[in-house]
Design a protein around this motif. Structure first.
Motif, short mmCIF file in Angstrom:
data_model
loop_
_atom_site.label_atom_id
_atom_site.label_comp_id
_atom_site.label_asym_id
_atom_site.label_seq_id
_atom_site.Cartn_x
_atom_site.Cartn_y
_atom_site.Cartn_z
N UNK A 92 0.83 -1.20 0.00
CA UNK A 92 0.00 0.00 0.00
C UNK A 92 0.87 1.25 0.00
N UNK A 94 0.60 5.49 0.41
CA UNK A 94 -0.32 6.49 0.97
C UNK A 94 -0.06 7.87 0.39
N UNK A 98 4.05 8.39 4.49
CA UNK A 98 4.16 7.63 5.74
C UNK A 98 5.46 6.86 5.87
N UNK A 99 6.55 7.47 5.42
CA UNK A 99 7.85 6.86 5.69
C UNK A 99 8.17 7.05 7.16
N UNK A 100 9.03 6.18 7.69
CA UNK A 100 9.44 6.30 9.09
C UNK A 100 10.64 7.24 9.16
N UNK A 101 10.46 8.40 9.80
CA UNK A 101 11.49 9.45 9.72
C UNK A 101 12.78 9.12 10.45
N UNK A 102 12.73 8.16 11.38
CA UNK A 102 13.95 7.85 12.13
C UNK A 102 14.81 6.81 11.43
N UNK A 103 14.38 6.37 10.24
CA UNK A 103 15.17 5.39 9.51
C UNK A 103 15.60 5.97 8.16
N UNK A 111 13.08 -2.80 6.60
CA UNK A 111 12.42 -3.10 7.86
C UNK A 111 11.40 -4.25 7.74
N UNK A 146 13.63 13.12 5.59
CA UNK A 146 13.61 14.59 5.62
C UNK A 146 14.61 15.19 4.64
N UNK A 160 9.41 0.41 -0.65
CA UNK A 160 9.12 -0.32 0.59
C UNK A 160 8.03 -1.35 0.36
N UNK B 116 -0.65 7.55 10.24
CA UNK B 116 -0.04 6.90 9.08
C UNK B 116 1.23 6.13 9.41
N UNK B 117 1.93 6.54 10.47
CA UNK B 117 3.16 5.86 10.85
C UNK B 117 2.92 4.39 11.17
N UNK B 120 1.31 2.40 8.03
CA UNK B 120 2.26 1.92 7.03
C UNK B 120 2.85 0.58 7.46
N UNK B 123 0.19 -2.15 7.21
CA UNK B 123 -0.08 -2.51 5.83
C UNK B 123 0.93 -3.51 5.26
N UNK B 124 2.19 -3.46 5.73
CA UNK B 124 3.12 -4.46 5.21
C UNK B 124 3.12 -5.74 6.04
N UNK B 126 3.27 -5.96 9.58
CA UNK B 126 3.93 -5.97 10.88
C UNK B 126 2.91 -6.15 12.00
N UNK B 139 10.31 6.86 18.04
CA UNK B 139 9.97 8.25 17.71
C UNK B 139 9.42 8.98 18.93
N UNK B 215 15.18 16.45 13.22
CA UNK B 215 15.79 15.93 11.98
C UNK B 215 15.43 16.82 10.79
#
Ligand SMILES: Nc1ncnc2c1ncn2[C@@H]1O[C@H](COP(=O)(O)OP(=O)(O)O)[C@@H](O)[C@H]1O
Ligand SMILES: [Mg+2]
Lengths: 256, 215
Positions: A92, A94, A98-103, A111, A146, A160, B116-117, B120, B123-124, B126, B139, B215
């Motif tokens: 999916x 979006x 909705x990426x994970x900002x800490x990675x 992941x 970012x 992903x 959304x965090x 996402x 959706x895969x 997890x 986070x 960040x």
């Protein structure tokens, strides 16, 4: 890669008293691209999210390759494990990425391979880097989200999803949050996926994409699926007045 | 007249007493982090009894002054037959009090994450455990660091209250010092300097963390 089919039968969804999906029927054939269009608030996202059961539908059936998703039988919820198993083969994408900002980009893609597919880290990163290369981001793998443009972020999000080797891809307005000049790079990646025979369901306002890439276009309004046909029948000779009026508004807004 | 020698001499005993201030604040926040995590988990749990308990815990501890909590705790325990040293009573009370604030800091950080965090991740495919440990908590914890440092600064100051149960931390030590030297002005200014120095260090640490996490 085998491509999945999706059958949606008489699906209803309520938010409290609000009837968000009304007896929706839709057939999605393997390897085909289906575009979902319609005014904002018509239930496109809700319907798309019912396909991977991110949203629970209240009645009716959504079947992926014949298998009911979300329920073992009507009214009987599927176990979390079984549901996760089914979601593994549904990607999916979006509107807000909705990426994970800490990675980093690479970690974002790896992941799921590590946690869900259980691959060793080295192999996961190898596959993640292949997926990122495929979407044209071989040189951005170590960047955090970012430090990427919107178009690049959305391509990471696509990477992903495809790294998990899905048989079905769902896109919820993948280009709506992008600056106009970045839309093309994302649509191109999607076109490549389509040409490789991926089953795709795409909620979009990009009528050009719907006209040229879709095999069928479905139009929704007020929770109803008003019509579903070839792009030219829906976009050029619609017989339903609701579709005509939607397209008129669309053309007016986009002409200058 | 301000006496510089008295001022400088009072630093010795006060810095020695600062070890209690630091111990109580740091052990207190450590305990507060652990209890706060549990309270936050209870607050977010699907069980209504746990949620109610956590809500009452938070509103009670935030509604009663720490000084009163200290006195209640310190004088209640012997009555029910538990004999604890003043130091332990102080750390536990400070920790429990901090847990209320810390659980709210964490709840706020978790709530601030866009939905959304986790979607996402869902959706895969997890599961909830990976979603919490890999997506939400890293986070939320990073986001909450500046607020936690702030809480620690508040605790350093609030730890002066534990003097009421007889612990010789900075404030109580300066009272004793002032009484023997008859020089309250010099002594209390020295005490103020020590508090300020500790908290400025913490503020710098907080600023650094804030900077690094943006960040
Ligand atoms: N979580 C929700 N709670 C209540 N109403 C919702 C929720 N999500 C969507 N809706 C409502 O359902 C309708 C359809 O929403 P959506 O599927 O997002 O529309 P679209 O994607 O076509 O713009 C809208 O009227 C929206 O307000
Ligand atoms: Mg939508």
């Amino acid at each position: 890669m085998q491509a999945s089919s999706v059958e949606i039968r008489k699906v209803n969804k309520f938010y409290g008293p609000f009837h968000a999906l009304k007896d929706v029927d839709l057939n999605i054939l393997p390897g085909k691209v289906t575009c979902l269009i319609g005014p904002s608030g018509s239930g496109k996202s809700t319907l798309l999210r019912c396909v991977n059961f991110l949203e629970e539908y209240d009645s009716g059936e959504v079947r992926i390759d014949g298998q009911l998703i979300g329920y073992d039988a009507p009214g009987k919820k599927m176990s979390g494990r079984k549901l996760r198993e089914m979601r593994r083969s549904i990607g999916m994408v979006f509107q807000q990425f909705n990426l994970w900002p800490h990675m980093t980009a690479l970690e974002n893609v790896a992941e799921g391979l590590i946690r869900v597919r259980g691959l060793p880290k080295a192999e996961a990163q190898e596959r993640a880097s292949a997926a990122l290369t495929k979407v044209g981001l071989a040189d951005k793998m170590q960047n955090h989200p970012s430090r990427l443009s919107g178009g690049q972020q959305q391509r990471v999000a696509i990477a992903r999803a495809i790294a998990m080797e899905p048989r079905l891809m769902l896109f919820d307005e993948p280009t709506s949050a992008l600056d106009p000049e970045l839309v093309g790079e994302v649509l191109n990646v999607m076109k490549t996926l389509a040409s490789e025979g991926m089953t795709m369901v795409v909620v979009t306002h990009e009528m050009g994409f719907a006209a040229h890439v879709a095999d069928q276009v479905a139009f929704m309004e007020k929770g109803e699926l008003v019509g579903c046909d070839t792009p030219s029948r829906i976009l050029h000779q619609p017989d339903d007045p609701r579709i005509q009026s939607f397209l008129r508004t669309y053309h007016e807004r986009n002409s200058f | 007249m301000f006496s510089l020698p008295v001022f400088l001499e009072s630093f010795g005993p006060l810095i020695w007493a600062a070890r209690y201030t630091l111990l109580i604040s740091f052990l207190g926040i450590g305990l507060g982090l652990v209890i706060g995590a549990l309270i936050c988990a209870a607050r977010l749990s699907p069980y209504i009894a746990l949620r109610r308990f956590a809500a009452v815990w938070v509103s009670f501890l935030r509604g009663v002054p720490l000084l009163v909590q200290l006195l209640v705790f310190y004088y209640t325990l012997p009555v029910i037959g538990i004999d604890v040293p003043a130091f332990v009573a102080a750390v536990v009370t400070v920790g429990i009090c901090a847990s209320a604030y810390i659980s709210e800091i964490w709840r706020g950080a978790i709530a601030a994450l866009p939905k959304g965090q986790s979607e996402a991740a869902t959706a895969i495919g997890m599961g909830p455990r990976d979603i919490w440990t890999r997506v939400i908590l890293p986070q939320a914890v990073t986001m909450s660091l500046p607020a936690l440092i702030n809480e620690l600064i508040l605790l350093v100051k609030a730890s002066s209250l534990v003097s009421v149960v007889g612990i010789l931390e900075i404030t109580r030590a300066s009272q004793a010092q002032a009484a023997t030297t008859f020089r309250p002005l010099e002594v209390y200014i020295a005490a103020a300097c020590i508090y300020l120095a500790i908290n400025l260090c913490l503020a710098v640490l907080g600023r650094y963390l804030e900077h690094r996490t943006a960040v």
